[in-house]
Design an enzyme around this catalytic site. Sequence first.
Site, PDB file in Angstrom:
ATOM      1  CE  LYS A 171      -0.038   7.893  -9.853  1.00 16.70           C
ATOM      2  NZ  LYS A 171      -1.298   6.927 -10.222  1.00 16.70           N
ATOM      3  CE  LYS A 240       0.214  12.628  -4.188  1.00 15.50           C
ATOM      4  NZ  LYS A 240       1.443  11.592  -4.086  1.00 15.50           N
TER       5      LYS A 240
HETATM    6  P1  NAD Z   1      -0.903   5.737   2.366  1.00 11.14           P
HETATM    7  O1  NAD Z   1      -0.914   6.621   3.232  1.00 11.14           O
HETATM    8  O2  NAD Z   1      -1.636   4.638   2.218  1.00 11.14           O
HETATM    9  O3  NAD Z   1       0.811   4.512   2.749  1.00 11.14           O
HETATM   10  C1  NAD Z   1       1.398   5.433   2.868  1.00 11.14           C
HETATM   11  C2  NAD Z   1       2.558   5.035   4.140  1.00 11.14           C
HETATM   12  O4  NAD Z   1       3.671   5.506   4.021  1.00 11.14           O
HETATM   13  C3  NAD Z   1       1.890   4.824   5.414  1.00 11.14           C
HETATM   14  O5  NAD Z   1       1.327   3.655   5.784  1.00 11.14           O
HETATM   15  C4  NAD Z   1       2.028   5.643   6.032  1.00 11.14           C
HETATM   16  O6  NAD Z   1       2.540   5.067   7.874  1.00 11.14           O
HETATM   17  C5  NAD Z   1       4.001   5.375   5.574  1.00 11.14           C
HETATM   18  N1  NAD Z   1       3.858   6.882   6.187  1.00 11.14           N
HETATM   19  C6  NAD Z   1       4.229   8.323   6.694  1.00 11.14           C
HETATM   20  N2  NAD Z   1       5.299   9.124   6.372  1.00 11.14           N
HETATM   21  C7  NAD Z   1       6.217   7.851   6.870  1.00 11.14           C
HETATM   22  C8  NAD Z   1       7.620   8.319   7.164  1.00 11.14           C
HETATM   23  N3  NAD Z   1       8.221   9.942   7.783  1.00 11.14           N
HETATM   24  N4  NAD Z   1       8.270   7.387   7.835  1.00 11.14           N
HETATM   25  C9  NAD Z   1       7.950   6.199   6.526  1.00 11.14           C
HETATM   26  N5  NAD Z   1       6.568   6.395   6.769  1.00 11.14           N
HETATM   27  C10 NAD Z   1       5.823   7.106   7.037  1.00 11.14           C
HETATM   28  O7  NAD Z   1      -0.559   5.975   0.741  1.00 11.14           O
HETATM   29  P2  NAD Z   1      -0.986   5.093  -0.359  1.00 11.14           P
HETATM   30  O8  NAD Z   1      -2.376   5.228  -0.781  1.00 11.14           O
HETATM   31  O9  NAD Z   1       0.029   3.355  -0.087  1.00 11.14           O
HETATM   32  O10 NAD Z   1      -0.207   5.924  -1.901  1.00 11.14           O
HETATM   33  C11 NAD Z   1       0.823   5.684  -1.712  1.00 11.14           C
HETATM   34  C12 NAD Z   1       2.056   6.178  -2.517  1.00 11.14           C
HETATM   35  O11 NAD Z   1       1.736   5.514  -4.222  1.00 11.14           O
HETATM   36  C13 NAD Z   1       1.591   7.684  -3.070  1.00 11.14           C
HETATM   37  O12 NAD Z   1       2.289   8.982  -3.365  1.00 11.14           O
HETATM   38  C14 NAD Z   1       0.661   7.603  -3.955  1.00 11.14           C
HETATM   39  O13 NAD Z   1       0.369   8.956  -4.367  1.00 11.14           O
HETATM   40  C15 NAD Z   1       1.093   6.709  -4.507  1.00 11.14           C
HETATM   41  N6  NAD Z   1      -0.149   5.633  -5.562  1.00 11.14           N
HETATM   42  C16 NAD Z   1      -1.253   5.557  -4.793  1.00 11.14           C
HETATM   43  C17 NAD Z   1      -2.460   4.680  -5.123  1.00 11.14           C
HETATM   44  C18 NAD Z   1      -4.079   4.246  -4.181  1.00 11.14           C
HETATM   45  O14 NAD Z   1      -4.362   3.942  -4.844  1.00 11.14           O
HETATM   46  N7  NAD Z   1      -3.482   3.840  -3.057  1.00 11.14           N
HETATM   47  C19 NAD Z   1      -2.033   4.849  -6.066  1.00 11.14           C
HETATM   48  C20 NAD Z   1      -0.760   4.796  -7.712  1.00 11.14           C
HETATM   49  C21 NAD Z   1      -0.154   5.470  -6.766  1.00 11.14           C
END
Ligand code: NAD
Length: 298
Positions: A171, A240
Amino acid sequence: MKNEIGFIGLGNMGKPMATRLLEAGYQLIVFDNREEAISALVDCGAKSAQSAESLASQTDTILMSLPEPEVVKNVALGENGVISGNKIKTLVDLSTTGPHVAQELAMKLSENGINFVDSPVSGGVAGAKKGTLAVMVSCAKHQVSELREMLQIIGNIFHVGEQPGLGQTMKLANNLLSASALAITSEAIVMGVKAGLDPKIMLDVINAGSGKNTATQDKFPNAVLTRSFDRGFVNSLMYKDVELYLAEAEALKVPTDVAGAVHQLWQTACLEIGPDADFTTIVQCVEKRAGVEIRTKT
Ligand code: NAD
């Protein structure tokens, strides 16, 4: 009726992935630290849990999609975390945390009889909605077979290795390329626009030629030319990912000349445009310094 499974982290990626699983017939129990994120899934038929621990006492399989490595560690291993649940057998982590966190989680969870499946994803919010994500699974072969039916609802499964952490390494390589494509495309298009070219024509030419990449084919036409900046991935999360890549490459003694420059530009984007702004706003750092804005003439 399909099994009951848990889902933690219902953000930009988690919400569409959880929604697809519900639509495919899985019974979902969900947890997030934002009430409104939970309500949105409950409205679609999911049940809710009060904590990660409570969720892990109600179901044997949990998927999670959380933002930062520290959050992932805390939700998995901390107080009221998954590790304290008394029913959980398998935790599938879809987040990007880097290989070391994946290895640490696998080791500590296995001491409590919980299988950890390292399984980051790529393809953005659009891929999560369509179920076309690249799912980079790293775990024993038999576990991939057990999880295949469920994981193929969110995307295409690639079994990249048996050791936890290899999914994360895969990744990080992917996201360095995505980050670099966006950064270097910003410089190239701003250069052309400042010299008098129409950015729409530039993209048409590049996409018919040898310079095409994910930024020229998707992010620039759909989020930069439109000035909508709405791909659903924020600057701090891409920063990150590049930082995690650098740490890994440096530990392996692999040169990071280009990755270092990309890292610096993402740091500037977080400071100047903001950590919570969409990652396509990185172009604004380049526009600002060049004194031009990318707008189509047609
Ligand atoms: P985001 O910030 O939109 O979603 C994260 C969710 O986790 C939020 O709903 C938040 O409220 C929740 N959260 C945070 N702390 C928490 C806790 N202590 N307990 C319970 N829930 C909690 O992030 P995202 O963009 O959805 O990304 C999530 C993961 O996927 C990341 O690691 C990111 O690097 C990866 N990712 C993101 C994308 C993208 O396009 N957004 C693509 C591939 C991978």
